[in-house]
Scaffold this motif. Structure first.
Motif, PDB file in Angstrom:
ATOM      1  N   ILE A  11       0.792  -1.570   0.072  1.00  0.00           N
ATOM      2  CA  ILE A  11      -0.055  -0.290   0.049  1.00  0.00           C
ATOM      3  C   ILE A  11       1.098   1.613  -0.021  1.00  0.00           C
ATOM      4  O   ILE A  11       0.690   1.692  -0.668  1.00  0.00           O
ATOM      5  CB  ILE A  11      -0.889  -0.077   1.249  1.00  0.00           C
ATOM      6  CG1 ILE A  11      -2.157  -1.215   0.841  1.00  0.00           C
ATOM      7  CG2 ILE A  11      -2.295   1.451   1.090  1.00  0.00           C
ATOM      8  CD1 ILE A  11      -3.500  -1.325   2.208  1.00  0.00           C
ATOM      9  N   PHE A  12       2.359   0.894   0.545  1.00  0.00           N
ATOM     10  CA  PHE A  12       2.783   2.540   0.545  1.00  0.00           C
ATOM     11  C   PHE A  12       3.724   2.501  -0.829  1.00  0.00           C
ATOM     12  O   PHE A  12       3.205   3.934  -0.842  1.00  0.00           O
ATOM     13  CB  PHE A  12       4.161   2.078   1.791  1.00  0.00           C
ATOM     14  CG  PHE A  12       3.607   2.284   3.676  1.00  0.00           C
ATOM     15  CD1 PHE A  12       1.998   3.087   3.709  1.00  0.00           C
ATOM     16  CD2 PHE A  12       4.061   1.693   4.619  1.00  0.00           C
ATOM     17  CE1 PHE A  12       2.305   2.961   4.538  1.00  0.00           C
ATOM     18  CE2 PHE A  12       3.744   1.677   5.509  1.00  0.00           C
ATOM     19  CZ  PHE A  12       2.471   2.120   6.342  1.00  0.00           C
ATOM     20  N   LEU A  15       0.890   3.746  -3.069  1.00  0.00           N
ATOM     21  CA  LEU A  15       0.557   5.402  -2.794  1.00  0.00           C
ATOM     22  C   LEU A  15       1.304   6.437  -3.194  1.00  0.00           C
ATOM     23  O   LEU A  15       1.003   7.327  -3.481  1.00  0.00           O
ATOM     24  CB  LEU A  15       0.014   5.790  -1.475  1.00  0.00           C
ATOM     25  CG  LEU A  15      -1.160   4.819  -1.013  1.00  0.00           C
ATOM     26  CD1 LEU A  15      -1.730   5.261   0.641  1.00  0.00           C
ATOM     27  CD2 LEU A  15      -2.459   5.556  -1.020  1.00  0.00           C
ATOM     28  N   THR A  16       2.984   5.556  -3.045  1.00  0.00           N
ATOM     29  CA  THR A  16       3.404   6.692  -3.523  1.00  0.00           C
ATOM     30  C   THR A  16       3.673   7.347  -5.267  1.00  0.00           C
ATOM     31  O   THR A  16       4.021   8.184  -5.983  1.00  0.00           O
ATOM     32  CB  THR A  16       5.224   6.347  -3.321  1.00  0.00           C
ATOM     33  OG1 THR A  16       4.951   6.048  -2.354  1.00  0.00           O
ATOM     34  CG2 THR A  16       6.090   7.090  -3.186  1.00  0.00           C
ATOM     35  N   GLY A  18       1.062   5.884  -6.884  1.00  0.00           N
ATOM     36  CA  GLY A  18      -0.188   6.421  -7.828  1.00  0.00           C
ATOM     37  C   GLY A  18      -0.057   7.957  -7.537  1.00  0.00           C
ATOM     38  O   GLY A  18      -1.182   8.499  -7.975  1.00  0.00           O
ATOM     39  N   SER A  19       0.315   8.230  -6.433  1.00  0.00           N
ATOM     40  CA  SER A  19       1.130   9.695  -6.527  1.00  0.00           C
ATOM     41  C   SER A  19       0.551  10.673  -7.405  1.00  0.00           C
ATOM     42  O   SER A  19       0.043  11.576  -8.393  1.00  0.00           O
ATOM     43  CB  SER A  19       1.805  10.318  -5.446  1.00  0.00           C
ATOM     44  OG  SER A  19       1.621  10.197  -4.424  1.00  0.00           O
ATOM     45  N   SER A 144       8.978   9.019  -0.075  1.00  0.00           N
ATOM     46  CA  SER A 144       7.762   8.712  -0.547  1.00  0.00           C
ATOM     47  C   SER A 144       6.767   9.299   0.269  1.00  0.00           C
ATOM     48  O   SER A 144       5.138  10.444   0.045  1.00  0.00           O
ATOM     49  CB  SER A 144       6.948   6.896   0.287  1.00  0.00           C
ATOM     50  OG  SER A 144       7.689   6.762  -0.454  1.00  0.00           O
ATOM     51  N   LEU A 148       3.872  11.925  -1.252  1.00  0.00           N
ATOM     52  CA  LEU A 148       2.176  12.052  -0.326  1.00  0.00           C
ATOM     53  C   LEU A 148       1.889  13.539  -0.528  1.00  0.00           C
ATOM     54  O   LEU A 148       1.014  13.423  -0.210  1.00  0.00           O
ATOM     55  CB  LEU A 148       2.051  11.217   0.576  1.00  0.00           C
ATOM     56  CG  LEU A 148       1.243   9.876  -0.395  1.00  0.00           C
ATOM     57  CD1 LEU A 148       1.657   9.176   0.901  1.00  0.00           C
ATOM     58  CD2 LEU A 148       0.122   9.714  -0.778  1.00  0.00           C
ATOM     59  N   THR A 151       1.590  15.631  -3.206  1.00  0.00           N
ATOM     60  CA  THR A 151       0.603  15.496  -4.072  1.00  0.00           C
ATOM     61  C   THR A 151      -0.580  16.170  -3.511  1.00  0.00           C
ATOM     62  O   THR A 151      -1.936  16.684  -4.300  1.00  0.00           O
ATOM     63  CB  THR A 151       0.484  13.987  -4.357  1.00  0.00           C
ATOM     64  OG1 THR A 151       1.488  13.724  -4.481  1.00  0.00           O
ATOM     65  CG2 THR A 151      -0.671  13.797  -4.956  1.00  0.00           C
ATOM     66  N   PHE A 248      -4.610   6.374  -7.001  1.00  0.00           N
ATOM     67  CA  PHE A 248      -4.027   6.134  -5.981  1.00  0.00           C
ATOM     68  C   PHE A 248      -4.428   4.481  -6.234  1.00  0.00           C
ATOM     69  O   PHE A 248      -3.877   3.488  -5.682  1.00  0.00           O
ATOM     70  CB  PHE A 248      -4.584   6.933  -4.994  1.00  0.00           C
ATOM     71  CG  PHE A 248      -4.001   7.823  -3.513  1.00  0.00           C
ATOM     72  CD1 PHE A 248      -2.408   7.935  -4.064  1.00  0.00           C
ATOM     73  CD2 PHE A 248      -4.522   8.644  -3.765  1.00  0.00           C
ATOM     74  CE1 PHE A 248      -1.613   9.249  -3.490  1.00  0.00           C
ATOM     75  CE2 PHE A 248      -3.815  10.198  -3.885  1.00  0.00           C
ATOM     76  CZ  PHE A 248      -3.135  10.085  -3.151  1.00  0.00           C
ATOM     77  N   GLY A 251      -2.121   2.995  -8.127  1.00  0.00           N
ATOM     78  CA  GLY A 251      -0.701   2.562  -7.938  1.00  0.00           C
ATOM     79  C   GLY A 251      -0.754   1.108  -6.387  1.00  0.00           C
ATOM     80  O   GLY A 251      -0.018   0.810  -7.113  1.00  0.00           O
ATOM     81  N   ILE A 252      -1.957   1.259  -6.539  1.00  0.00           N
ATOM     82  CA  ILE A 252      -1.839   0.033  -5.015  1.00  0.00           C
ATOM     83  C   ILE A 252      -2.064  -1.349  -6.293  1.00  0.00           C
ATOM     84  O   ILE A 252      -1.848  -2.101  -6.215  1.00  0.00           O
ATOM     85  CB  ILE A 252      -3.171   0.726  -3.827  1.00  0.00           C
ATOM     86  CG1 ILE A 252      -2.383   1.646  -3.161  1.00  0.00           C
ATOM     87  CG2 ILE A 252      -3.238  -0.715  -3.437  1.00  0.00           C
ATOM     88  CD1 ILE A 252      -3.530   1.608  -2.256  1.00  0.00           C
TER      89      ILE A 252
END
Ligand SMILES: Nc1ncnc2c1ncn2[C@@H]1O[C@H](COP(=O)(O)OP(=O)(O)O)[C@@H](O)[C@H]1O
Ligand SMILES: [Mg+2]
Lengths: 292, 244
Positions: A11-12, A15-16, A18-19, A144, A148, A151, A248, A251-252
């Motif tokens: 997930i981390f 999200l990164t 995905g930003s 990261s 986030l 973003t 996001f 990205g995930i």
């Protein structure tokens, strides 16, 4: 690592990256809303942003913060040039002409970038150190958090711009009704130019913040454009909030896919999402109007 | 104040206006009536600079504005409430009005703009009640009020109204037209384009009749109302009724 830590880790990571998809998706939407144009050169803004930042900081030794702003300005000018030279001279172009032109522009940008920077891969130092932070067994690198945070800041600034300022409202007015906007004394032509500048600037920001993590080379833009486009479509073309959430999500999904299945499929995930959305619900998660 | 001298406007090869000459004096309501497709909207859009004429000239306060951009024309003081209202449906009533003041919006003029908005709210109280609502949720009549109010927010010296009666119930038309008259009584100058000749002639001072891109009559409203041709074609009176 337990399965939960693994998931948290994905997930981390998701999200990164995905930003960046979210910001590219936002860039698509800003131009689409003002002009009905889908600018497939959107990903190149990210690439140019990263590369220009490299040149400014490493080549010219400009300190990071001024170099960041300078990069944004330079890439915004690139966006304006694209609009003035390739889009504006056409009167009433067909959708297909526009698509060809923006894809053509992205090829030109890529070629120029290769001439300027060569085929090497570049990196930028992380903004504040490299020591990973431990969160529930998973690690998150400081960059990261920057990605986030910046973003979310960009998203907030855009929301304020479009909801609260008269200029932002005028841009939205052009999007909803060009003719009426003209009758209000809004220079529609200039708003279109501004939308390209704004999208390019956002691209530049994402290029600068992601390069310390995922590196940058001249042909990174295309894949980012595809994934950002997938985010824009999944979120519902034209919807800013939709693009961010979808960015996001993609990205995930991508990092989960890479982690649980195989990293070989990583790039295919956004494409599969794109196709599925187009088949099942072309208006996306938060889209209002039908696609034309 | 506003003068068109044999203006000809084309859509590609199609000539929509064939030498239209009209003028509006300060403080007048002048109406331009004509059937669907006669060239009324084309006339207004040519004045507003959305279309540029191939031949002819447009003068505003003795200045030639024929090839000016729409932005420039708005800031000179010519504002249009377009056909079919064309409000910004996804934006609030308030934002629609604010955008009407776009060309003059500065920190310094904010108070003035607020005052002008209050004038609109006095004229159309329902807009004040709906101030936060999305413009697209308003009724047709309310949307027309908003379109007029939005055009008025630019502080125009002359207001161009394109078929404000379109698609509205007779009672609503009556209300809106009385408000248009009220605007004139407060000093506004108005060019009112209408298919609904009856309603338009009731509030106008003078009128032009346009047919297939040409002005065929120009008279005071009294004379137009008496004109048999106008009665037959635009006021819905049959030959018989007219001849009796
Ligand atoms: N965008 C356009 N392209 C081509 N022809 C048009 C266009 N708009 C209007 N016309 C033509 O110009 C003429 C005048 O139209 P218009 O000014 O809209 O009439 P009115 O407002 O009086 O109903 C009509 O014959 C119409 O078909
Ligand atoms: Mg019309």
């Amino acid at each position: 690592m337990s399965i939960f830590t693994k998931i948290l880790q994905y997930i981390f990571t998701g999200l990164t990256i995905g930003s960046i998809f979210a910001m590219v998706g936002l860039g698509f939407n800003i131009i689409y809303n003002a002009t009905d144009i889908i600018n497939f050169a959107q990903g190149e803004f990210v690439m140019i942003g990263g590369m220009v930042m490299v040149s400014l900081t490493k080549g010219m030794n400009i300190p990071m913060i001024p170099a960041f702003f300078l990069t944004i300005i330079i890439v915004a000018i690139v966006g304006i040039l694209l609009e003035r030279l390739a889009i504006n001279p056409l009167s009433n172009p067909s959708i297909i002409t526009i698509i060809i032109i923006t894809i053509g522009a992205s090829i030109v940008f890529k070629g120029l970038a290769m001439l300027i920077w060569g085929k090497d891969t570049f990196i930028l130092p992380a903004f504040t150190g490299e020591t990973p932070i431990n969160v529930g067994g998973a690690v998150i690198i400081p960059q990261s958090i920057w990605v986030l945070g910046i973003t979310l800041l960009v998203v907030a600034c855009l929301a304020v711009f479009f909801e609260k300022t008269l200029l932002g409202k005028a841009m939205r007015a052009c999007a909803t009704n060009r003719k009426a906007a003209s009758l209000m004394g809004i220079n529609v032509n200039r708003m279109v130019m501004l939308s390209f500048a704004l999208s390019a600037a956002i691209g530049a920001v994402s290029g600068v913040i992601i390069t310390p993590i995922s590196l940058m080379d001249y042909h990174r833009g295309t894949m980012l454009a595809i994934k950002g486009f997938a985010a824009a479509i999944l979120g519902g073309l034209g919807s800013g909030a939709g693009a961010v959430i979808a960015g996001f999500l993609i990205g995930i999904m991508e990092s989960m896919g890479a982690g649980f299945i195989s990293s070989g499929y990583k790039d295919a995930i956004a494409l599969v999402v794109l196709l599925l959305v187009l088949f099942i619900k072309p208006t996306g998660l938060m889209g209002k109007s039908e696609l034309r | 104040m506003l003068k068109l001298v044999s203006v000809s406007t084309y859509y590609g090869a199609i000539q929509a206006l064939k030498g239209v000459s009209i003028h509006i004096k300060k403080g007048e309501i002048v109406t331009l009536i004509g059937a669907n497709g006669a060239g009324k909207t084309t006339t207004l859009n040519t004045i507003s600079g959305l279309l540029h004429p191939k031949k002819g000239q447009i003068f505003f306060q003795d200045m030639e504005i024929t090839r000016f951009s729409p932005e420039r024309i708005v800031s000179l003081g010519i504002s249009q409430a377009p056909e079919g209202r064309q409000i910004f449906a996804t934006m609030s009533v308030m934002d629609n009005l604010l955008l009407g003041s776009y060309h003059r919006y500065k920190r310094k003029t904010r108070r003035q703009i607020q005052q002008d908005m209050d004038v609109i709210f006095e004229l159309f109280p329902v807009l004040k009640e709906r101030i936060k609502q999305k413009a697209g949720t308003l009724s047709g009549g309310e949307q027309q009020m908003l379109a007029i109010g939005r055009a008025f927010m630019s502080r125009p010296k002359i207001l161009l109204l394109d078929e404000p009666s379109m698609g509205l119930a007779p009672l609503v038309i009556k209300e809106i037209f009385s408000k248009i008259k009220a605007l004139r009584d407060e000093g506004a100058t108005i060019l009112l384009v209408e298919q609904n000749a009856k309603a338009a002639l009731n509030i106008a001072d003078r009128g032009y009749v346009i047919e297939t891109g040409k002005v065929v009559f120009q008279e005071t409203t009294e004379k137009l109302k008496e004109n048999k041709e106008v009665q037959r074609a635009y006021l819905g009176k049959g030959y018989k009724e007219v001849w009796e």
